[in-house]
Scaffold this motif. Structure first.
Motif, PDB file in Angstrom:
ATOM      1  N   TRP A  35       0.837  -1.198   0.000  1.00  0.00           N
ATOM      2  CA  TRP A  35       0.000   0.000   0.000  1.00  0.00           C
ATOM      3  C   TRP A  35       0.876   1.253   0.000  1.00  0.00           C
ATOM      4  N   MET A  36       1.873   1.284   0.854  1.00  0.00           N
ATOM      5  CA  MET A  36       2.753   2.453   0.923  1.00  0.00           C
ATOM      6  C   MET A  36       3.458   2.680  -0.419  1.00  0.00           C
ATOM      7  N   GLU A  37       3.898   1.594  -1.047  1.00  0.00           N
ATOM      8  CA  GLU A  37       4.572   1.701  -2.338  1.00  0.00           C
ATOM      9  C   GLU A  37       3.602   2.190  -3.422  1.00  0.00           C
ATOM     10  N   ALA A  38       2.398   1.645  -3.447  1.00  0.00           N
ATOM     11  CA  ALA A  38       1.400   2.057  -4.437  1.00  0.00           C
ATOM     12  C   ALA A  38       0.999   3.519  -4.240  1.00  0.00           C
ATOM     13  N   ALA A  39       0.849   3.930  -2.989  1.00  0.00           N
ATOM     14  CA  ALA A  39       0.487   5.319  -2.701  1.00  0.00           C
ATOM     15  C   ALA A  39       1.606   6.268  -3.120  1.00  0.00           C
ATOM     16  N   GLU A  40       2.843   5.884  -2.864  1.00  0.00           N
ATOM     17  CA  GLU A  40       3.991   6.699  -3.253  1.00  0.00           C
ATOM     18  C   GLU A  40       4.074   6.823  -4.773  1.00  0.00           C
ATOM     19  N   THR A  41       3.844   5.727  -5.474  1.00  0.00           N
ATOM     20  CA  THR A  41       3.863   5.737  -6.938  1.00  0.00           C
ATOM     21  C   THR A  41       2.767   6.652  -7.475  1.00  0.00           C
ATOM     22  N   PHE A  42       1.577   6.557  -6.903  1.00  0.00           N
ATOM     23  CA  PHE A  42       0.462   7.414  -7.320  1.00  0.00           C
ATOM     24  C   PHE A  42       0.778   8.886  -7.081  1.00  0.00           C
ATOM     25  N   GLN A  43       1.296   9.215  -5.915  1.00  0.00           N
ATOM     26  CA  GLN A  43       1.601  10.614  -5.598  1.00  0.00           C
ATOM     27  C   GLN A  43       2.670  11.177  -6.537  1.00  0.00           C
ATOM     28  N   ALA A  44       3.679  10.385  -6.842  1.00  0.00           N
ATOM     29  CA  ALA A  44       4.724  10.834  -7.769  1.00  0.00           C
ATOM     30  C   ALA A  44       4.138  11.055  -9.163  1.00  0.00           C
ATOM     31  N   ALA A  45       3.230  10.180  -9.574  1.00  0.00           N
ATOM     32  CA  ALA A  45       2.602  10.321 -10.890  1.00  0.00           C
ATOM     33  C   ALA A  45       1.706  11.558 -10.945  1.00  0.00           C
ATOM     34  N   VAL A  46       1.002  11.842  -9.856  1.00  0.00           N
ATOM     35  CA  VAL A  46       0.169  13.050  -9.807  1.00  0.00           C
ATOM     36  C   VAL A  46       1.050  14.283  -9.989  1.00  0.00           C
ATOM     37  N   THR A  47       2.145  14.339  -9.264  1.00  0.00           N
ATOM     38  CA  THR A  47       3.061  15.472  -9.362  1.00  0.00           C
ATOM     39  C   THR A  47       3.604  15.612 -10.777  1.00  0.00           C
ATOM     40  N   ALA A  48       4.049  14.509 -11.364  1.00  0.00           N
ATOM     41  CA  ALA A  48       4.614  14.544 -12.714  1.00  0.00           C
ATOM     42  C   ALA A  48       3.575  14.975 -13.746  1.00  0.00           C
ATOM     43  N   GLU A  49       2.365  14.445 -13.630  1.00  0.00           N
ATOM     44  CA  GLU A  49       1.323  14.799 -14.591  1.00  0.00           C
ATOM     45  C   GLU A  49       0.903  16.259 -14.431  1.00  0.00           C
ATOM     46  N   ALA A  50       0.824  16.732 -13.217  1.00  0.00           N
ATOM     47  CA  ALA A  50       0.469  18.138 -12.986  1.00  0.00           C
ATOM     48  C   ALA A  50       1.521  19.064 -13.591  1.00  0.00           C
ATOM     49  N   GLU A  51       2.782  18.721 -13.410  1.00  0.00           N
ATOM     50  CA  GLU A  51       3.859  19.530 -13.981  1.00  0.00           C
ATOM     51  C   GLU A  51       3.831  19.485 -15.503  1.00  0.00           C
ATOM     52  N   ALA A  52       3.558  18.320 -16.072  1.00  0.00           N
ATOM     53  CA  ALA A  52       3.566  18.153 -17.527  1.00  0.00           C
ATOM     54  C   ALA A  52       2.379  18.836 -18.200  1.00  0.00           C
ATOM     55  N   THR A  53       1.235  18.864 -17.519  1.00  0.00           N
ATOM     56  CA  THR A  53       0.028  19.413 -18.138  1.00  0.00           C
ATOM     57  C   THR A  53      -0.304  20.818 -17.685  1.00  0.00           C
ATOM     58  N   GLY A  54       0.309  21.275 -16.602  1.00  0.00           N
ATOM     59  CA  GLY A  54      -0.015  22.589 -16.066  1.00  0.00           C
ATOM     60  C   GLY A  54      -1.276  22.598 -15.217  1.00  0.00           C
ATOM     61  N   GLU A  55      -1.820  21.421 -14.953  1.00  0.00           N
ATOM     62  CA  GLU A  55      -3.007  21.307 -14.100  1.00  0.00           C
ATOM     63  C   GLU A  55      -2.634  21.590 -12.652  1.00  0.00           C
ATOM     64  N   ASN A  56      -3.605  22.020 -11.876  1.00  0.00           N
ATOM     65  CA  ASN A  56      -3.420  22.184 -10.449  1.00  0.00           C
ATOM     66  C   ASN A  56      -3.251  20.794  -9.843  1.00  0.00           C
ATOM     67  N   ARG A  57      -2.183  20.573  -9.095  1.00  0.00           N
ATOM     68  CA  ARG A  57      -1.872  19.248  -8.566  1.00  0.00           C
ATOM     69  C   ARG A  57      -2.978  18.712  -7.667  1.00  0.00           C
ATOM     70  N   PHE A  58      -3.466  19.538  -6.761  1.00  0.00           N
ATOM     71  CA  PHE A  58      -4.524  19.118  -5.844  1.00  0.00           C
ATOM     72  C   PHE A  58      -5.781  18.723  -6.611  1.00  0.00           C
ATOM     73  N   LYS A  59      -6.181  19.531  -7.577  1.00  0.00           N
ATOM     74  CA  LYS A  59      -7.394  19.233  -8.347  1.00  0.00           C
ATOM     75  C   LYS A  59      -7.223  17.966  -9.174  1.00  0.00           C
ATOM     76  N   LEU A  60      -6.034  17.750  -9.700  1.00  0.00           N
ATOM     77  CA  LEU A  60      -5.760  16.545 -10.471  1.00  0.00           C
ATOM     78  C   LEU A  60      -5.859  15.306  -9.581  1.00  0.00           C
ATOM     79  N   GLU A  61      -5.274  15.371  -8.397  1.00  0.00           N
ATOM     80  CA  GLU A  61      -5.352  14.241  -7.461  1.00  0.00           C
ATOM     81  C   GLU A  61      -6.797  13.962  -7.069  1.00  0.00           C
ATOM     82  N   GLN A  62      -7.541  15.001  -6.760  1.00  0.00           N
ATOM     83  CA  GLN A  62      -8.938  14.824  -6.358  1.00  0.00           C
ATOM     84  C   GLN A  62      -9.777  14.252  -7.497  1.00  0.00           C
TER      85      GLN A  62
END
Length: 76
Positions: A35-62
């Motif tokens: 679970w910890m590994e999957a959550a860490e992978t998800f959080q890193a992907a959210v950050t990367a996708e937000a940076e790549a797309t210019g989306e708000n990170r919080f809104k993208l995660e939600q």
């Protein structure tokens, strides 16, 4: 509204499923590691996708969590 990628939704789904599995048994570091590994992978992907797309990170995660936890009915 933020639009998460299919990959991000799948990573969120994997983290959610790992959470359910981890919390279905008594706590141990080994049981919670997936679970910890999957959550860490998800959080890193959210950050990367937000940076790549210019989306708000919080809104993208939600938006990803909403897609997994509260999916829209088919056909709507």
């Amino acid at each position: 509204m933020a639009k998460p990628s299919d990959e991000l939704i799948e990573l969120c789904r994997a983290a959610t499923e790992a959470h359910q599995e981890a919390t279905s048994v008594p706590y141990s570091k080994e049981a919670w590691a997936p679970w910890m590994e999957a959550a860490e992978t998800f959080q890193a992907a959210v950050t990367a996708e937000a940076e790549a797309t210019g989306e708000n990170r919080f809104k993208l995660e939600q938006a990803a969590k909403r897609a997994v936890l509260h999916p829209e009915p088919d056909g709507e």
